[in-house]
Design an enzyme around this catalytic site. Structure first.
Site, mmCIF file in Angstrom:
data_model
loop_
_atom_site.group_PDB
_atom_site.id
_atom_site.type_symbol
_atom_site.label_atom_id
_atom_site.label_comp_id
_atom_site.label_asym_id
_atom_site.label_seq_id
_atom_site.Cartn_x
_atom_site.Cartn_y
_atom_site.Cartn_z
ATOM 1 N N LYS A 1 134.855 47.489 -1.090
ATOM 2 C CA LYS A 1 134.845 47.160 -2.560
ATOM 3 C C LYS A 1 133.351 47.160 -3.121
ATOM 4 O O LYS A 1 132.868 47.673 -3.855
ATOM 5 C CB LYS A 1 135.417 45.535 -2.883
ATOM 6 C CG LYS A 1 136.839 45.668 -2.698
ATOM 7 C CD LYS A 1 137.310 44.105 -2.943
ATOM 8 C CE LYS A 1 137.126 42.988 -1.964
ATOM 9 N NZ LYS A 1 137.422 43.300 -0.539
ATOM 10 N N ASP B 1 138.172 43.512 2.666
ATOM 11 C CA ASP B 1 137.267 44.582 3.433
ATOM 12 C C ASP B 1 137.414 45.865 2.996
ATOM 13 O O ASP B 1 137.435 46.683 4.263
ATOM 14 C CB ASP B 1 137.272 44.005 5.037
ATOM 15 C CG ASP B 1 136.798 42.764 5.300
ATOM 16 O OD1 ASP B 1 136.008 42.461 4.491
ATOM 17 O OD2 ASP B 1 137.369 42.176 6.159
ATOM 18 N N GLY C 1 132.281 39.135 2.071
ATOM 19 C CA GLY C 1 131.182 39.910 2.508
ATOM 20 C C GLY C 1 131.415 41.346 2.141
ATOM 21 O O GLY C 1 132.133 42.085 2.761
ATOM 22 N N HIS C 2 130.224 41.630 1.373
ATOM 23 C CA HIS C 2 130.257 43.198 0.646
ATOM 24 C C HIS C 2 129.409 44.021 1.324
ATOM 25 O O HIS C 2 128.124 43.452 0.873
ATOM 26 C CB HIS C 2 130.703 43.080 -0.776
ATOM 27 C CG HIS C 2 131.828 42.515 -1.429
ATOM 28 N ND1 HIS C 2 132.073 42.320 -2.650
ATOM 29 C CD2 HIS C 2 132.975 41.977 -0.864
ATOM 30 C CE1 HIS C 2 133.269 41.618 -2.861
ATOM 31 N NE2 HIS C 2 133.548 41.407 -1.565
ATOM 32 N N GLN D 1 137.838 39.447 -1.446
ATOM 33 C CA GLN D 1 139.177 39.541 -0.753
ATOM 34 C C GLN D 1 140.151 40.496 -1.159
ATOM 35 O O GLN D 1 139.676 41.458 -1.795
ATOM 36 C CB GLN D 1 139.744 38.022 -0.707
ATOM 37 C CG GLN D 1 138.993 36.955 -0.208
ATOM 38 C CD GLN D 1 138.007 36.297 -0.999
ATOM 39 O OE1 GLN D 1 138.178 36.062 -2.101
ATOM 40 N NE2 GLN D 1 136.737 36.470 -0.594
HETATM 41 P P1 GDP Z 1 134.432 44.794 1.166
HETATM 42 O O1 GDP Z 1 134.745 43.428 1.679
HETATM 43 O O2 GDP Z 1 135.678 45.293 0.419
HETATM 44 O O3 GDP Z 1 133.273 45.111 0.298
HETATM 45 O O4 GDP Z 1 134.255 45.524 2.601
HETATM 46 P P2 GDP Z 1 133.149 45.241 3.725
HETATM 47 O O5 GDP Z 1 131.492 45.721 3.443
HETATM 48 O O6 GDP Z 1 133.539 43.736 4.132
HETATM 49 O O7 GDP Z 1 133.717 46.313 5.045
HETATM 50 C C1 GDP Z 1 133.716 47.640 4.737
HETATM 51 C C2 GDP Z 1 133.096 48.252 5.553
HETATM 52 O O8 GDP Z 1 133.144 49.710 5.809
HETATM 53 C C3 GDP Z 1 131.363 48.346 5.562
HETATM 54 O O9 GDP Z 1 130.657 48.117 6.770
HETATM 55 C C4 GDP Z 1 131.247 49.399 4.984
HETATM 56 O O10 GDP Z 1 129.622 50.006 4.879
HETATM 57 C C5 GDP Z 1 132.083 50.304 5.510
HETATM 58 N N1 GDP Z 1 132.512 51.645 4.732
HETATM 59 C C6 GDP Z 1 132.875 51.595 3.380
HETATM 60 N N2 GDP Z 1 133.195 52.805 2.878
HETATM 61 C C7 GDP Z 1 133.268 53.528 4.107
HETATM 62 C C8 GDP Z 1 133.648 54.896 4.400
HETATM 63 O O11 GDP Z 1 134.282 55.671 3.639
HETATM 64 N N3 GDP Z 1 133.579 55.357 5.708
HETATM 65 C C9 GDP Z 1 133.170 54.435 6.773
HETATM 66 N N4 GDP Z 1 132.663 54.866 7.914
HETATM 67 N N5 GDP Z 1 132.670 53.335 6.393
HETATM 68 C C10 GDP Z 1 132.655 52.597 5.186
HETATM 69 P P1 IMO Z 2 135.740 40.208 1.352
HETATM 70 O O1 IMO Z 2 135.550 40.187 0.108
HETATM 71 C C1 IMO Z 2 138.775 39.622 4.578
HETATM 72 C C2 IMO Z 2 140.614 35.684 4.673
HETATM 73 C C3 IMO Z 2 140.063 34.883 6.030
HETATM 74 C C4 IMO Z 2 141.418 33.962 6.253
HETATM 75 C C5 IMO Z 2 141.678 33.601 5.002
HETATM 76 C C6 IMO Z 2 141.527 32.278 4.287
HETATM 77 O O2 IMO Z 2 134.777 40.654 2.330
HETATM 78 O O3 IMO Z 2 137.167 41.347 1.298
HETATM 79 P P2 IMO Z 2 139.123 31.350 3.417
HETATM 80 O O4 IMO Z 2 137.792 31.202 4.003
HETATM 81 O O5 IMO Z 2 139.065 32.318 2.377
HETATM 82 O O6 IMO Z 2 139.845 30.219 3.004
HETATM 83 O O7 IMO Z 2 139.997 32.168 4.329
HETATM 84 O O8 IMO Z 2 141.049 34.731 4.103
HETATM 85 N N1 IMO Z 2 139.120 36.128 4.083
HETATM 86 C C7 IMO Z 2 138.880 37.288 4.189
HETATM 87 N N2 IMO Z 2 139.503 38.544 4.886
HETATM 88 N N3 IMO Z 2 137.590 39.764 3.627
HETATM 89 C C8 IMO Z 2 137.428 38.652 2.951
HETATM 90 O O9 IMO Z 2 136.574 38.953 1.827
HETATM 91 C C9 IMO Z 2 138.020 37.491 3.046
HETATM 92 N N4 IMO Z 2 137.614 36.341 2.633
HETATM 93 C C10 IMO Z 2 138.624 35.355 3.296
HETATM 94 O O10 IMO Z 2 139.649 35.702 7.335
HETATM 95 O O11 IMO Z 2 142.519 34.993 6.921
HETATM 96 MG MG MG Z 3 134.224 42.093 3.396
#
Ligand code: GDP
Ligand code: IMO
Ligand code: MG
Length: 431
Positions: free
Chosen positions: A17, A14, A41-42, A225
């Protein structure tokens, strides 16, 4: 200049990416997922519109860019079709651009049931998985009993394989976990309906990437991840079941390791974690709550709230070394805007004294006490800044100190969820 770039999370996922892959895809000829599944979840925010992706590469929002799902990804066909439908509803043409490796192991409903049953069985000692069947699907792959996408193409073979694999899963579910069995016939009918749609998307990703490479195309690999969730290098057993680190690119796609690649590591300006496991810089106080609220730290896949803490330079430096990172993208700098003081973990205090490298054992990491350096905050908004010169001095000082500590240059800085609220000091495709 052409080349390939891998975008990898350097913390516990998270890191942002999705946003960065979407942004950098402007310079790419294709984007590729190489591991994980719909546990990811991106989030992309484009002109105020939010799109959450789980399986389809984040390059899909850019017109005409081919998107590949590599053999290292475990595939839930139902989840994939739901995501395709969501994108098609938004007017995004997916079918003409999506290619899926014929070697992707399938996630079956029994994998999901097993994931849930195991987590329930472990009680308080659970991993906190996303309950998407990821672990059980990878177990079957390694045990050489997985059903792969290419198996779906052959109706009779698929029927027979599904029957025997589900009999094994259902035995585990009912006899060991005391859980309900999953119906074979219903599963067969459901998966058979996907055949016609998915089989035409099947490719050999290694061959496709070989052709792209031969044509000097810019290939962008999208990690899911993060490094600390890697099954070999993460905080085992509190990890996911795939290689989230750079080696996963080769094994998960067939892309030759000998081909040169720029590795862009993504880190948040602080740290978050969702699920169980050690987290040395965790803040169980008002600052932790503030980071969670200001950063909207809720899982995109499960909706769970993410635990928050200070930036851990020991773990990120370790992640940089493991992935041979070339440059860093720092995200969510704006989330720190209101803080008076910002701490960074620079080393750990352990029973054996002060250390500045992370132990491999999760139990040892859980015993580490962070040693902090404190930096003055900037207490002014950086939200949406896209010009480095506009950053307040204290924010620049914080960025400079982080790059010193992690021993890698920060080449991209993000200050909001929006695609363009980003400073690109050096583009990864410029080598
Ligand atoms: P990912 O799994 O690495 O793609 O990240 P996620 O989407 O799960 O979580 C990142 C969260 O931070 C999302 O809600 C993005 O919209 C948000 N985000 C990304 N870059 C920034 C930033 O520079 N500032 C803020 N406030 N939010 C950001
Ligand atoms: P993105 O790509 C954050 C975590 C789960 C748990 C562990 C194992 O959005 O960064 P799993 O279902 O993969 O067997 O769970 O990994 N986990 C993540 N945490 N971002 C993710 O993906 C994750 N995908 C799995 O919360 O701790
Ligand atoms: Mg994510």
């Amino acid at each position: 200049m052409s080349g390939s770039v891998a975008i990898l999370g350097l913390q516990w996922g998270d890191e942002g990416k999705g946003k960065i892959v979407d942004l950098i895809t402007a310079q790419a000829d294709c984007t590729v997922r190489f591991q994980g599944g719909h546990n990811a979840g991106h989030t992309l925010v484009i002109d105020g519109q939010t799109v959450a992706l789980h399986l389809i590469p984040s390059g899909i929002m850019r017109d005409n860019i081919p998107c590949l799902i590599g053999n290292g990804v475990v595939l839930d066909c139902g989840a994939l079709l739901k995501e395709i439908a969501m994108l098609e509803d938004l007017g995004v043409d997916v079918f003409s651009r999506l290619m899926i490796s014929e070697s992707c192991p399938l996630i079956l409903p029994t994998h999901i049931a097993l994931d849930k049953a195991r987590e329930a069985h472990k009680g308080k000692k659970n991993i906190g998985t996303t309950q998407r069947g990821i672990g059980p699907a990878y177990e079957d792959k390694v045990a050489r009993r997985a059903i792969r996408l290419c198996d779906l193409a052959d109706e009779d073979y698929f029927k027979e394989r599904l029957k025997s694999l589900m009999a094994y899963h259902n035995f585990m579910l009912t006899k060991y976990y005391n859980a309900e069995a999953v119906d074979y016939k219903a599963t067969l009918d459901k998966l058979s309906r996907y055949r016609q749609i998915l089989v035409p998307l099947m490719v050999n990703t290694g061959e496709v990437l070989f052709d792209y490479q031969s044509q000097d195309k810019n290939i962008l690999f999208e990690g899911a991840q993060g490094t600390l969730l890697d099954v070999d290098h993460g905080t085992y057993p509190y990890v996911t079941s795939s290689n989230t680190t750079v080696g996963g690119v080769a094994t998960g796609t067939g892309f030759m390791p000998a081909w040169s690649m720029y590795v862009l590591g993504i880190v948040k300006a602080y740290t978050t974690r969702v699920g169980s496991g050690p987290f040395p810089t965790l803040l169980e106080n008002d600052i932790g709550k503030y980071l969670g609220q200001k950063g909207h730290e809720f899982g995109v896949t499960t909706g769970r709230s993410r635990a928050c803490g200070w930036f851990d330079a020991v773990l990120v430096r370790h992640a940089c070394r493991l992935n041979a990172v070339n440059g860093i993208c720092l995200t969510k700098l704006d989330v720190l805007d209101e803080l008076e003081e910002i701490k960074v973990c620079v080393a750990y205090q352990t029973a054996k004294g002060k250390v500045d490298t992370a132990p491999s054992c999760a139990r040892a990491l859980a015993q580490c006490q962070p040693i902090y350096e404190t930096w003055p905050g900037w207490q002014t908004s950086t939200f949406g800044i896209d010009d480095y010169n506009q950053l307040p001095e204290n924010a620049k000082n914080y960025v400079n100190r982080l790059q010193e500590l992690i021993e890698k240059p920060i080449t991209i800085i993000s200050t909001s969820p929006e695609r363009n609220h980003t400073m690109i000091l050096k583009s990864p495709f410029d080598g």
